[in-house]
Design a protein around this motif. Structure first.
Motif, short mmCIF file in Angstrom:
data_model
loop_
_atom_site.label_atom_id
_atom_site.label_comp_id
_atom_site.label_asym_id
_atom_site.label_seq_id
_atom_site.Cartn_x
_atom_site.Cartn_y
_atom_site.Cartn_z
N UNK A 1 -30.48 0.62 -36.09
CA UNK A 1 -30.16 -0.67 -35.50
C UNK A 1 -29.98 -0.51 -33.99
N UNK A 2 -30.03 -1.60 -33.31
CA UNK A 2 -30.00 -1.57 -31.85
C UNK A 2 -28.57 -1.38 -31.36
N UNK A 3 -28.41 -0.41 -30.53
CA UNK A 3 -27.09 -0.15 -29.94
C UNK A 3 -27.11 -0.50 -28.46
N UNK A 4 -27.77 -1.52 -28.16
CA UNK A 4 -27.96 -1.88 -26.77
C UNK A 4 -26.79 -2.67 -26.21
N UNK A 5 -25.84 -2.94 -26.96
CA UNK A 5 -24.72 -3.72 -26.47
C UNK A 5 -24.03 -2.93 -25.38
N UNK B 1 -21.33 1.77 -23.03
CA UNK B 1 -20.69 2.46 -21.91
C UNK B 1 -19.42 3.15 -22.35
N UNK B 2 -18.65 2.62 -23.24
CA UNK B 2 -17.43 3.28 -23.68
C UNK B 2 -17.71 4.53 -24.49
N UNK C 1 -19.25 12.02 -22.59
CA UNK C 1 -19.48 12.83 -21.38
C UNK C 1 -18.18 13.39 -20.83
N UNK C 2 -17.09 12.61 -20.91
CA UNK C 2 -15.79 13.11 -20.45
C UNK C 2 -15.33 14.28 -21.31
#
Length: 180
Positions: free
Chosen positions: A149-153, A158-159, A165-166
Motif C-alpha cells: 500500500x502507499x505510504x506516501x502520507x 517524515x516521523x 535515521x536518528x
C-alpha cells in the motif's frame, strides 16, 4: 840694455804705482761698501723676512689644515655612526614589519581555515539533509512495495524516517565510543 831689462820686471810694480793703486782700491772699495752694502743688506733682510714669513705662513696653513683634517675625521666618524644607527633602525623596522606580516598571514590563514570548516560543515549539513530525503524517499518507496500500500502520507513518512535515521546515528555515535 841688458842691464836695464834685468832691472825692469813687469810683475813687480814700482812703489809709487803700488801706493796709488792701493789708495784707489781702498777708495773704490769704501765707496762701494758705503753705497752697495746697505742695499745688499736690505735685499738680504727682505729675503730673510720673506723666507721666515713664508715658513710661518706655511706652519699656520699646516696647523689649519691639520685642524680641518681632524674636523673632517670627526664629521666622518659621526656620519658613520649615524649610518650605522640608521641601518640598525631599518633592520629593527624590517624585523617588526616581517613579524606583522607573519601575524597578518596567520590571521588570514586562520580565517580561511575557519571559513573552509564552516563551508564544509554547511555542505555536510546540506548533504545530510539531501541524503535523509533520498534515503527517506527510497525507504518509503521500498516499504510501499513490500507492504503493498502507499505510504506516501507525508506526516507519517517524515516521523518514521526521522526516528529510524536518528536511531542509526545514535548507534553509530555509540560504537566509536565503545571501541575506545
Amino acid at each position: 840694455m841688458t842691464l836695464a831689462s834685468e832691472d825692469f820686471n813687469p810683475l813687480v810694480p814700482k812703489a809709487p804705482e803700488l801706493v796709488i793703486g792701493l789708495i784707489c782700491f781702498f777708495v773704490v772699495f769704501g765707496l762701494l761698501g758705503m753705497k752697495l752694502l746697505p742695499s745688499i743688506e736690505k735685499v738680504l733682510s727682505e729675503r730673510r723676512d720673506q723666507i721666515e714669513g713664508g715658513m710661518e705662513r706655511a706652519g699656520a696653513a699646516q696647523a689649519e689644515a691639520q685642524a680641518l683634517l681632524e674636523q673632517y675625521r670627526a664629521e666622518l666618524a659621526e656620519a658613520r655612526h649615524e649610518a650605522a644607527r640608521i641601518v640598525e633602525k631599518s633592520r629593527e623596522q624590517g624585523a617588526a614589519l616581517i613579524g606583522e606580516m607573519r601575524e597578518e598571514g596567520q590571521r588570514q590563514r586562520e580565517a580561511i581555515v575557519a571559513a573552509g570548516h564552516a563551508q564544509i560543515e554547511a555542505d555536510k549539513k546540506q548533504a545530510t539533509t539531501a541524503l535523509r530525503q533520498d534515503v527517506g524517499s527510497l525507504a518509503t518507496e521500498l516499504a510501499s512495495r513490500i507492504v503493498g500500500e502507499s505510504l506516501q502520507e507525508h506526516a507519517r513518512q517524515s516521523g518514521v524516517i526521522d526516528r529510524f535515521l536518528d536511531d542509526l546515528e545514535a548507534k553509530a555515535a555509540a560504537s566509536p565510543a565503545v571501541a575506545k
